[in-house]
Write a protein that holds these residues in place. Structure first.
Motif, mmCIF file in Angstrom:
data_model
loop_
_atom_site.group_PDB
_atom_site.id
_atom_site.type_symbol
_atom_site.label_atom_id
_atom_site.label_comp_id
_atom_site.label_asym_id
_atom_site.label_seq_id
_atom_site.Cartn_x
_atom_site.Cartn_y
_atom_site.Cartn_z
ATOM 1 N N ILE A 33 15.637 -93.752 -27.691
ATOM 2 C CA ILE A 33 15.410 -92.306 -27.851
ATOM 3 C C ILE A 33 14.480 -92.015 -29.021
ATOM 4 O O ILE A 33 14.530 -90.923 -29.600
ATOM 5 C CB ILE A 33 16.738 -91.528 -28.034
ATOM 6 C CG1 ILE A 33 17.566 -92.108 -29.191
ATOM 7 C CG2 ILE A 33 17.552 -91.509 -26.739
ATOM 8 C CD1 ILE A 33 18.738 -91.236 -29.605
ATOM 9 N N ASP A 132 16.122 -85.724 -37.270
ATOM 10 C CA ASP A 132 16.238 -86.353 -35.947
ATOM 11 C C ASP A 132 17.585 -87.077 -35.854
ATOM 12 O O ASP A 132 17.648 -88.224 -35.440
ATOM 13 C CB ASP A 132 15.067 -87.322 -35.743
ATOM 14 C CG ASP A 132 14.943 -87.785 -34.305
ATOM 15 O OD1 ASP A 132 15.568 -87.168 -33.421
ATOM 16 O OD2 ASP A 132 14.218 -88.773 -34.066
ATOM 17 N N LYS A 135 22.779 -83.518 -33.450
ATOM 18 C CA LYS A 135 22.229 -82.173 -33.234
ATOM 19 C C LYS A 135 23.131 -81.081 -33.820
ATOM 20 O O LYS A 135 22.644 -80.025 -34.218
ATOM 21 C CB LYS A 135 21.968 -81.942 -31.744
ATOM 22 C CG LYS A 135 21.130 -83.047 -31.090
ATOM 23 C CD LYS A 135 19.880 -83.433 -31.888
ATOM 24 C CE LYS A 135 19.258 -84.734 -31.405
ATOM 25 N NZ LYS A 135 18.311 -85.348 -32.357
ATOM 26 N N ASP A 158 13.029 -82.974 -34.297
ATOM 27 C CA ASP A 158 12.888 -83.469 -32.916
ATOM 28 C C ASP A 158 13.977 -82.870 -32.012
ATOM 29 O O ASP A 158 15.024 -82.427 -32.489
ATOM 30 C CB ASP A 158 13.041 -85.003 -32.949
ATOM 31 C CG ASP A 158 12.648 -85.672 -31.640
ATOM 32 O OD1 ASP A 158 11.790 -85.153 -30.915
ATOM 33 O OD2 ASP A 158 13.224 -86.753 -31.342
ATOM 34 N N ASN A 159 13.700 -82.854 -30.714
ATOM 35 C CA ASN A 159 14.714 -82.554 -29.674
ATOM 36 C C ASN A 159 15.247 -81.123 -29.686
ATOM 37 O O ASN A 159 16.412 -80.889 -29.386
ATOM 38 C CB ASN A 159 15.916 -83.517 -29.775
ATOM 39 C CG ASN A 159 15.501 -84.962 -29.832
ATOM 40 O OD1 ASN A 159 15.663 -85.610 -30.857
ATOM 41 N ND2 ASN A 159 14.935 -85.456 -28.753
ATOM 42 N N ARG A 163 16.701 -81.736 -23.761
ATOM 43 C CA ARG A 163 16.479 -82.034 -22.331
ATOM 44 C C ARG A 163 16.863 -80.859 -21.434
ATOM 45 O O ARG A 163 17.512 -81.025 -20.385
ATOM 46 C CB ARG A 163 17.283 -83.250 -21.900
ATOM 47 C CG ARG A 163 16.912 -84.508 -22.649
ATOM 48 C CD ARG A 163 17.391 -85.673 -21.863
ATOM 49 N NE ARG A 163 17.929 -86.738 -22.658
ATOM 50 C CZ ARG A 163 18.373 -87.854 -22.151
ATOM 51 N NH1 ARG A 163 18.397 -88.021 -20.849
ATOM 52 N NH2 ARG A 163 18.828 -88.796 -22.932
HETATM 53 C C1 DHB Z 1 18.194 -87.865 -27.282
HETATM 54 C C2 DHB Z 1 16.900 -87.987 -27.719
HETATM 55 C C3 DHB Z 1 16.621 -87.990 -29.060
HETATM 56 O O1 DHB Z 1 15.351 -88.107 -29.540
HETATM 57 C C4 DHB Z 1 17.636 -87.836 -29.989
HETATM 58 O O2 DHB Z 1 17.305 -87.789 -31.292
HETATM 59 C C5 DHB Z 1 18.947 -87.720 -29.547
HETATM 60 C C6 DHB Z 1 19.232 -87.743 -28.193
HETATM 61 C C7 DHB Z 1 18.461 -87.869 -25.834
HETATM 62 O O3 DHB Z 1 17.488 -87.811 -25.083
HETATM 63 O O4 DHB Z 1 19.607 -87.919 -25.450
#
Ligand code: DHB
Ligand code: MG
Length: 211
Positions: A33, A132, A135, A158-159, A163
């Motif tokens: 990730i 990063d 969350k 990031d993120n 998603r």
């Molecule tokens: C995910 C991606 C990331 O960059 C991160 O820091 C935590 C989780 C993920 O796609 O699940």
């Protein structure tokens, strides 16, 4: 990934050092990730453009973003990397050392909020931050970054789209709510100048204004 993101990714020449870290990270049992390659390049550029000598990242994983940040540092500059898990920090240390950046990156292991509290107590200041990690911690990490920032410091996270969960009203878990709050703050806080990029999994970029 969208067709547009795939198109851009194909334009960017494969970075052997970073791909090696991506492979090693997976082999070491960590999730795959790391930040998107194009965003990794952006980290290096922002660090270089801001003449950064002291950078802080929250969440080391396998060292991919650490190398991206370290590449942009001024001569003699340093990156402090906060990582919850000792085995991740050890793997990251091995990976960044192999990439030639072992001397400028130091790891603080454990709960990032405790490490951040200690950095505040020691009156440490940084010119660049990369958030990063977990969350749910994003709102607190942003406040710590602002406290630890020199005027003009850059904060990247990031993120911010999780998603798609960030914009899915049926998703109301703690991580989603935390990131929504984080995005609201970073978009509108008078202490910051900011923008939010929707590509890949979303990236927030802010500049801390002088008080
Ligand atoms: C995910 C991606 C990331 O960059 C991160 O820091 C935590 C989780 C993920 O796609 O699940
Ligand atoms: Mg991430």
């Amino acid at each position: 990934m969208t067709n547009e993101e795939q198109y851009i990714d194909a334009l960017l020449e494969t970075d052997q050092v970073l791909e090696q870290i991506r492979t090693a990270t997976a082999a070491q049992g960590m999730p795959d990730i790391a930040v998107a390659p194009g965003y990794g390049r952006l980290l290096t550029m922002l660090v270089a453009m801001n003449n950064v000598t002291k950078a802080l990242e929250i969440g080391a994983l396998g060292g991919y973003s650490g190398v991206c940040i370290a590449r942009g540092l001024q001569q003699g500059g340093s990156l402090t990397s906060l990582e919850l898990l000792p085995q991740y920090a050890e793997a990251a240390k091995r990976n960044v050392t192999q990439a030639g950046f072992g001397d400028c990156i130091s790891y603080l292991v454990g709960d990032a909020k405790l490490s951040l509290e200690q950095l505040v107590e020691r009156n440490e200041k940084f010119q660049f931050f990369f958030i990063d990690a977990d969350k749910e911690g994003y709102p607190a990490y942003l406040e710590y970054a602002i406290q630890l920032a020199e005027p003009g410091a850059v904060i990247v996270a990031d993120n911010i789209l999780l998603r798609g969960r960030t914009i899915n009203e049926h998703k109301q878990g703690p991580a989603v709510q935390a990131v929504r709050g984080f995005n609201q703050t970073i978009a509108n806080d008078p202490r910051l100048q900011s923008t939010l990029l929707p590509g890949y999994d979303g990236l927030a970029i802010a500049r801390v204004l002088a008080k």
